[in-house]
Design a protein around this motif. Structure first.
Motif, PDB file in Angstrom:
ATOM      1  N   ARG A  73       0.831  -1.213   0.000  1.00 46.24           N
ATOM      2  CA  ARG A  73       0.000   0.000   0.000  1.00 46.24           C
ATOM      3  C   ARG A  73       0.866   1.264   0.000  1.00 46.24           C
ATOM      4  NH1 ARG A  73      -4.612  -1.974   4.223  1.00 46.24           N
ATOM      5  NH2 ARG A  73      -5.279  -3.729   2.953  1.00 46.24           N
ATOM      6  N   LYS A 120       1.136   2.863  -8.185  1.00 45.92           N
ATOM      7  CA  LYS A 120       0.399   3.344  -7.012  1.00 45.92           C
ATOM      8  C   LYS A 120      -0.440   2.201  -6.434  1.00 45.92           C
ATOM      9  CE  LYS A 120       0.349   7.900  -9.085  1.00 45.92           C
ATOM     10  NZ  LYS A 120       1.229   7.518 -10.172  1.00 45.92           N
ATOM     11  N   SER A 122      -3.423   2.104  -5.720  1.00 40.45           N
ATOM     12  CA  SER A 122      -4.766   2.079  -6.310  1.00 40.45           C
ATOM     13  C   SER A 122      -4.775   1.336  -7.648  1.00 40.45           C
ATOM     14  CB  SER A 122      -5.271   3.497  -6.513  1.00 40.45           C
ATOM     15  OG  SER A 122      -4.390   4.195  -7.382  1.00 40.45           O
ATOM     16  N   THR A 124      -2.868   1.762 -10.278  1.00 43.79           N
ATOM     17  CA  THR A 124      -2.633   2.637 -11.424  1.00 43.79           C
ATOM     18  C   THR A 124      -1.135   2.865 -11.550  1.00 43.79           C
ATOM     19  OG1 THR A 124      -2.881   4.641 -10.100  1.00 43.79           O
ATOM     20  CG2 THR A 124      -4.867   3.792 -11.196  1.00 43.79           C
TER      21      THR A 124
END
Length: 161
Positions: A73, A120, A122, A124
């Motif tokens: 993360r 990232k 997320s 992406t």
């Protein structure tokens, strides 16, 4: 009659044993021609194999960086360095530590608009196209494409200066 046949056999044996110098020279010349024809094909095959190997190394590193960003993360960066004399290196890192380092053949080069990409958590990434080339111009270049949603794919193509 049998005496004349017995005298003839040793003469035939002496005349037909072994190869003549001309026969050996012709054989060596034919082999030299075959080798000279095959050599360029072998060197271009080796160059193509180096490009494939570097592409596979880059793909593995990109997939690992993508997975690490999701697992940790955190934003994970992947950068490469084409060192002309030694093996090139690919590093996967976050802000504080280097997770992994990959090496690829010094005769292969990786080219892109930026020397690093950021994944990232997320799922992406920065959209990027890497082109892998070889010092042998007869090798077919390959491209590794990363989309904005972090899809990673490989294909033939690109141009090498």
């Amino acid at each position: 009659m049998t005496a004349s046949t017995n005298n003839l056999l040793p003469k035939l044996r002496m005349n037909s044993s072994g190869f003549t110098l001309i026969e050996l020279m012709v054989t060596i010349a034919v082999l030299a021609i075959i080798v000279s024809i095959a050599t360029p094909n072998i060197s271009s095959q080796l160059a193509n194999q180096r490009v494939k190997s570097t592409t596979a190394t880059l793909l593995n590193a990109l997939k690992e960086a993508k997975a690490e960003s999701v697992i940790r993360r955190q934003e994970i960066k992947l950068s490469y360095d084409n060192d002309g004399t030694n093996a090139g290196t690919i590093e996967i890192e976050n802000a504080s530590e280097v997770f992994d380092t990959y090496q690829y053949d010094a005769r292969s080069t990786i080219k892109s608009t930026a020397s690093q990409i950021e994944f990232k958590p997320s799922k992406t990434a920065d959209a990027m196209v890497y082109t892998i080339c070889d010092s042998n111009d007869s090798a077919s270049p390959r491209q590794v494409v990363i989309t904005a949603v972090a899809n990673i794919s490989s294909q033939l193509g690109g141009s090498c200066p």
